[in-house]
Design an enzyme around this catalytic site. Sequence first.
Site, PDB file in Angstrom:
ATOM      1  N   GLU A   1       0.845  -1.206   0.000  1.00  0.00           N
ATOM      2  CA  GLU A   1       0.000   0.000   0.000  1.00  0.00           C
ATOM      3  C   GLU A   1       0.879   1.255   0.000  1.00  0.00           C
ATOM      4  OE1 GLU A   1      -1.000   1.962   3.214  1.00  0.00           O
ATOM      5  OE2 GLU A   1      -0.429   0.533   4.773  1.00  0.00           O
TER       6      GLU A   1
ATOM      7  N   LYS B   1      -5.545  10.562   0.998  1.00  0.00           N
ATOM      8  CA  LYS B   1      -5.576   9.206   1.547  1.00  0.00           C
ATOM      9  C   LYS B   1      -6.854   8.556   1.013  1.00  0.00           C
ATOM     10  CE  LYS B   1      -6.170   7.015   6.082  1.00  0.00           C
ATOM     11  NZ  LYS B   1      -6.217   7.267   7.529  1.00  0.00           N
TER      12      LYS B   1
ATOM     13  N   VAL C   1      -5.050   0.209   3.138  1.00  0.00           N
ATOM     14  CA  VAL C   1      -5.156  -1.244   3.027  1.00  0.00           C
ATOM     15  C   VAL C   1      -6.463  -1.605   2.310  1.00  0.00           C
ATOM     16  CG1 VAL C   1      -5.499  -3.382   4.359  1.00  0.00           C
ATOM     17  CG2 VAL C   1      -3.668  -1.786   4.985  1.00  0.00           C
TER      18      VAL C   1
ATOM     19  N   ASP D   1     -16.302   5.471  14.475  1.00  0.00           N
ATOM     20  CA  ASP D   1     -15.178   5.355  13.543  1.00  0.00           C
ATOM     21  C   ASP D   1     -14.633   3.925  13.485  1.00  0.00           C
ATOM     22  OD1 ASP D   1     -12.999   5.738  11.918  1.00  0.00           O
ATOM     23  OD2 ASP D   1     -12.135   7.382  13.068  1.00  0.00           O
TER      24      ASP D   1
ATOM     25  N   SER E   1     -12.449   1.571  10.633  1.00  0.00           N
ATOM     26  CA  SER E   1     -11.717   1.652   9.363  1.00  0.00           C
ATOM     27  C   SER E   1     -12.393   0.848   8.259  1.00  0.00           C
ATOM     28  CB  SER E   1     -10.299   1.122   9.564  1.00  0.00           C
ATOM     29  OG  SER E   1      -9.644   1.026   8.317  1.00  0.00           O
TER      30      SER E   1
ATOM     31  N   ASP F   1     -10.838  -0.699   6.250  1.00  0.00           N
ATOM     32  CA  ASP F   1     -10.018  -1.911   6.085  1.00  0.00           C
ATOM     33  C   ASP F   1     -10.799  -3.156   6.494  1.00  0.00           C
ATOM     34  OD1 ASP F   1      -8.034  -0.104   5.466  1.00  0.00           O
ATOM     35  OD2 ASP F   1      -6.717  -0.627   7.144  1.00  0.00           O
TER      36      ASP F   1
ATOM     37  N   LYS G   1      -3.290  -0.990  13.968  1.00  0.00           N
ATOM     38  CA  LYS G   1      -2.633   0.268  14.313  1.00  0.00           C
ATOM     39  C   LYS G   1      -2.700   0.485  15.824  1.00  0.00           C
ATOM     40  CE  LYS G   1      -5.042   2.840  11.568  1.00  0.00           C
ATOM     41  NZ  LYS G   1      -5.492   3.962  10.730  1.00  0.00           N
TER      42      LYS G   1
HETATM   43  N1  PSU Z   1      -0.692   1.789   9.874  1.00  0.00           N
HETATM   44  C1  PSU Z   1       0.254   2.705  10.110  1.00  0.00           C
HETATM   45  N2  PSU Z   1       0.256   3.856   9.406  1.00  0.00           N
HETATM   46  C2  PSU Z   1      -0.701   4.109   8.481  1.00  0.00           C
HETATM   47  C3  PSU Z   1      -1.697   3.145   8.229  1.00  0.00           C
HETATM   48  C4  PSU Z   1      -1.653   1.997   8.947  1.00  0.00           C
HETATM   49  O1  PSU Z   1       1.111   2.506  10.943  1.00  0.00           O
HETATM   50  O2  PSU Z   1      -0.673   5.175   7.868  1.00  0.00           O
HETATM   51  C5  PSU Z   1      -2.745   3.419   7.182  1.00  0.00           C
HETATM   52  C6  PSU Z   1      -3.009   2.163   6.349  1.00  0.00           C
HETATM   53  O3  PSU Z   1      -2.991   2.526   4.991  1.00  0.00           O
HETATM   54  C7  PSU Z   1      -4.403   1.758   6.769  1.00  0.00           C
HETATM   55  C8  PSU Z   1      -5.022   3.103   7.049  1.00  0.00           C
HETATM   56  O4  PSU Z   1      -5.095   1.048   5.797  1.00  0.00           O
HETATM   57  O5  PSU Z   1      -3.986   3.767   7.761  1.00  0.00           O
HETATM   58  C9  PSU Z   1      -6.320   3.018   7.792  1.00  0.00           C
HETATM   59  O6  PSU Z   1      -6.837   4.299   7.988  1.00  0.00           O
HETATM   60  P1  PSU Z   1      -8.310   4.517   8.541  1.00  0.00           P
HETATM   61  O7  PSU Z   1      -8.278   4.106   9.987  1.00  0.00           O
HETATM   62  O8  PSU Z   1      -8.577   5.981   8.369  1.00  0.00           O
HETATM   63  O9  PSU Z   1      -9.195   3.647   7.714  1.00  0.00           O
HETATM   64 MN    MN Z   2     -11.679   6.046  10.095  1.00  0.00          MN
END
Ligand code: PSU
Ligand code: MN
Length: 307
Positions: free
Chosen positions: A29, A89, A109, A141, A143, A145, A162
């Site tokens: 990614e 993003k 992801v 919230d 993700s 993913d 994360k």
């Molecule tokens: N893990 C990290 N740094 C990041 C991400 C994950 O340590 O930047 C990114 C990945 O691309 C993951 C995304 O898919 O954050 C998820 O973001 P969100 O929670 O906004 O869906």
């Molecule tokens: Mn989010």
Amino acid sequence: LVRIVNEPALLASKVEDALLNGRPVVALETTVMTHGLPSPVGRTTAAEMEHQVRSGGAIPCTIGILGGRLRVGLTPAEMDELAGAGGEKVNLSNLAACIARAGSGSTTVAATLFAAHRAGIQVLATGGVGGVHRGFAETGDVSGDLGALARFPVAVVCAGAKAVLDIPRTLEALETLGVPVYGFRTEVFPAFYRRDSGCPVEARFDSEEALARAVHVHFALGSGTGVIVANPVPAAAEMDGDLYEHALAEALEEADRQQIRGRAVTPFLLERLRLRTGGQSVETNRALLLDNARTAAALARTLLEVR
Ligand code: PSU
Ligand code: MN
């Protein structure tokens, strides 16, 4: 194998050749390069991840959006361009809009899983997957993913979720969605900067062969979901426990105070952690990304032997 050479997606011929010839491919990614790590560490780490995949005997396929095209297999020059663009993003909710306005952006992801699956790639490496955020009760919230893992049969090699997430609830959500969580040489789910979140994984596998067999069986069953391969950060690069607890608590408090929401939450917290740990969080992040790329290459290779 679906060939997605037509607009709005482009499959790099190098990757297409590899897939057609039955060679192992690992999807990477780009959000971690542009939003997860500070510049220029993000760009150099992305190159190092590709190098790890190649050393592991597989073909790297870094995915992102440039000039209104979903690029499945960016060249180094294209990765430079994306890293310099300070782009969006992009997950599955804003992917089409980004392409429609001929924009550029980094895939999370979720969007990378989608692109990888469309191209016929079965293994993806990242740092930590997204999941259920702390404070979910107020913000809702979660993700994208998780939704993508429920829809696309791809194995995601990560060092857990994360660090900033609610890990027990993330694991509950994965179970609800029918996404297996396999521990590679661990029986506890890792916590990104730390090797142990205190939560168990579904099953532990200690060899590449056993892991590949379990991933293969999951795909062969055809339930359609992805798999999490939890690969803890190498012990030598693990962050000190006290530093981790304090830095994380402070970052979360600050995000709350500033009312940071949505897609901005993770980049904000990661930057606070970097400042609070004197750069240690970046070093740990880099180490686990490289190790995940290595493990993903081994999995992609072994998966082809199992079948
Ligand atoms: N893990 C990290 N740094 C990041 C991400 C994950 O340590 O930047 C990114 C990945 O691309 C993951 C995304 O898919 O954050 C998820 O973001 P969100 O929670 O906004 O869906
Ligand atoms: Mn989010």
